[in-house]
Design a protein around this motif. Sequence first.
Motif, short mmCIF file in Angstrom:
data_model
loop_
_atom_site.label_atom_id
_atom_site.label_comp_id
_atom_site.label_asym_id
_atom_site.label_seq_id
_atom_site.Cartn_x
_atom_site.Cartn_y
_atom_site.Cartn_z
N ARG A 40 0.83 -1.21 0.00
CA ARG A 40 0.00 0.00 0.00
C ARG A 40 0.87 1.26 0.00
O ARG A 40 0.64 2.20 -0.77
N ASN A 41 1.89 1.26 0.86
CA ASN A 41 2.75 2.45 0.99
C ASN A 41 3.57 2.72 -0.27
O ASN A 41 3.97 3.85 -0.52
N SER A 42 3.81 1.68 -1.06
CA SER A 42 4.57 1.85 -2.30
C SER A 42 3.75 2.50 -3.40
O SER A 42 4.28 2.87 -4.45
N ARG A 43 2.41 2.58 -3.18
CA ARG A 43 1.49 3.13 -4.19
C ARG A 43 1.57 2.36 -5.50
O ARG A 43 1.36 2.90 -6.58
N LEU A 44 1.95 1.09 -5.40
CA LEU A 44 2.03 0.17 -6.54
C LEU A 44 3.07 0.60 -7.57
O LEU A 44 2.93 0.32 -8.77
N THR A 45 4.12 1.25 -7.12
CA THR A 45 5.19 1.67 -8.04
C THR A 45 6.44 0.82 -7.89
O THR A 45 7.39 1.00 -8.66
N ASP A 46 6.44 -0.10 -6.93
CA ASP A 46 7.61 -0.96 -6.69
C ASP A 46 7.40 -2.29 -7.42
O ASP A 46 6.60 -3.13 -7.00
N ASP A 47 8.11 -2.49 -8.51
CA ASP A 47 7.94 -3.70 -9.32
C ASP A 47 8.30 -4.97 -8.56
O ASP A 47 7.69 -6.03 -8.78
N VAL A 48 9.27 -4.88 -7.67
CA VAL A 48 9.67 -6.07 -6.89
C VAL A 48 8.53 -6.51 -5.98
O VAL A 48 8.21 -7.70 -5.89
N LEU A 49 7.90 -5.54 -5.30
CA LEU A 49 6.78 -5.87 -4.42
C LEU A 49 5.59 -6.41 -5.21
O LEU A 49 4.92 -7.36 -4.78
N THR A 96 5.67 -8.04 -8.09
CA THR A 96 5.99 -9.41 -8.52
C THR A 96 5.83 -10.39 -7.37
O THR A 96 5.28 -11.49 -7.55
N GLU A 97 6.27 -10.00 -6.19
CA GLU A 97 6.13 -10.88 -5.03
C GLU A 97 4.66 -11.09 -4.69
O GLU A 97 4.24 -12.20 -4.34
N PHE A 98 3.85 -10.04 -4.81
CA PHE A 98 2.42 -10.19 -4.53
C PHE A 98 1.77 -11.15 -5.52
O PHE A 98 1.01 -12.05 -5.12
N TYR A 99 2.07 -10.98 -6.81
CA TYR A 99 1.51 -11.89 -7.81
C TYR A 99 1.92 -13.33 -7.52
O TYR A 99 1.10 -14.25 -7.63
N ASN A 100 3.17 -13.53 -7.16
CA ASN A 100 3.65 -14.88 -6.87
C ASN A 100 2.93 -15.47 -5.66
O ASN A 100 2.60 -16.67 -5.64
N ARG A 101 2.68 -14.64 -4.66
CA ARG A 101 1.96 -15.12 -3.47
C ARG A 101 0.53 -15.52 -3.84
O ARG A 101 0.01 -16.52 -3.33
N VAL A 102 -0.10 -14.73 -4.70
CA VAL A 102 -1.46 -15.07 -5.14
C VAL A 102 -1.45 -16.40 -5.88
O VAL A 102 -2.27 -17.29 -5.60
N ILE A 103 -0.55 -16.55 -6.83
CA ILE A 103 -0.49 -17.76 -7.64
C ILE A 103 -0.24 -18.99 -6.76
O ILE A 103 -0.83 -20.06 -6.96
N ASP A 104 0.60 -18.85 -5.76
CA ASP A 104 0.92 -19.97 -4.88
C ASP A 104 -0.24 -20.34 -3.95
O ASP A 104 -0.38 -21.50 -3.56
#
Length: 383
Positions: A92-101, A103-111
């Motif tokens: 949330r604090n990154s305002r969705l501008t951090d590509d690393v975060l 990617t990690e979120f997408y990976n967590r969803v997929i898993d």
Amino acid sequence: MNKKEVTEIKKQFTPHNCAITRICGCYVDGEKEKKTELKEAFLSLPEEEMFKYFDIFRKSLSGTIGKNLLNMEFPLETESEGGTQEFLLKLRNSRLTDDVLLTEFYNRVIDSYDFPENYLILLIHAVYDIPGKASDGTEMFDASDEVFDYILCCFCPVKLSKPALSYHADENSFHERIRDWIVEMPDAGFLFPAFNDRSTDIHSLLYYSKNAENLSNGLTDVLLGCVPPLTAGSQKETFKALIEETLGDDCEYEVVKNIHENLNELIEQNAENPEPLALDKAEVKYLLAKSGVEEAKLETFDEQFDAAAGENTSLLAANVANTKKFEIKTPDITIQVNPECADLVETRIIDGRKCLVIAVDDRVEINGISARTATTKTEPSKE
């Protein structure tokens, strides 16, 4: 969150009120492989696309509190370093501008997300300047003293359109329609942080599920780290079991009818309250006592409630009551009565048989045909 707070957030999803800063997404196929990703400033989208996204976002905040929309609190351990709440807060604090975060979120969803078909992960960031409110409830847009900074995530199935014939104007003829992949309304979603008391609550979130009885898809417990509450259906079954266990073989018709009527009366009294009516252990016990359950049968109620529902669990009245019908079933017949007219049905012993007696007027309808009810003929007097 209550229904007024949910509605306040939903009102932002219009071109005039839009507070969305950024939209991101990841398209995942049935084999859990990423097909493509998107990252854009939301206001740069074509207007036609914005309206389609608004529909999706509003849908993820639709339904009934306690059924499709569930308030969930984060366990304390999720807020420590590496916890699920701590990760969502960083996102949330990154305002969705951090590509690393991202990617990690997408990976967590997929898993974690147990969904066998193609789906789209949609994620938005928005900043809502909360207007103050006067004592009469009117909004004062120039008196804002807080900003609600949040993310909203939707999980949307992506399915092939149905085969059909379509008209081709350039050829003036009909041909088979080319099937394409359609993003459907969300199957699940969540708002973080929660908007409780019209303020930011980072210790809670609001979860949406299209299927109110399916919360075992890996999102609530694995991805979000929350303990989901009892579903609406589970609450109803729990309430039913509590009554049957408490009353035992002496579960009489009149007592059950009283419970139904008293419960519906409580719901009616709470109708103007934006907060859904929740009954804790003590309130359910009082409801049973008020409805005629003997004190001796309530001696072990606390233990029965803890075993069936959980020590600190509350049951939503709307989930355990039926305000639309009063239904009586036997092996051979089913009787449905307007809840306000439940007193028209009585139990009597007639000629030694247990009977249900229903008071009627002089006319009834039988399969849509109006008929006169039986009348008692008066025997002529003999003098």
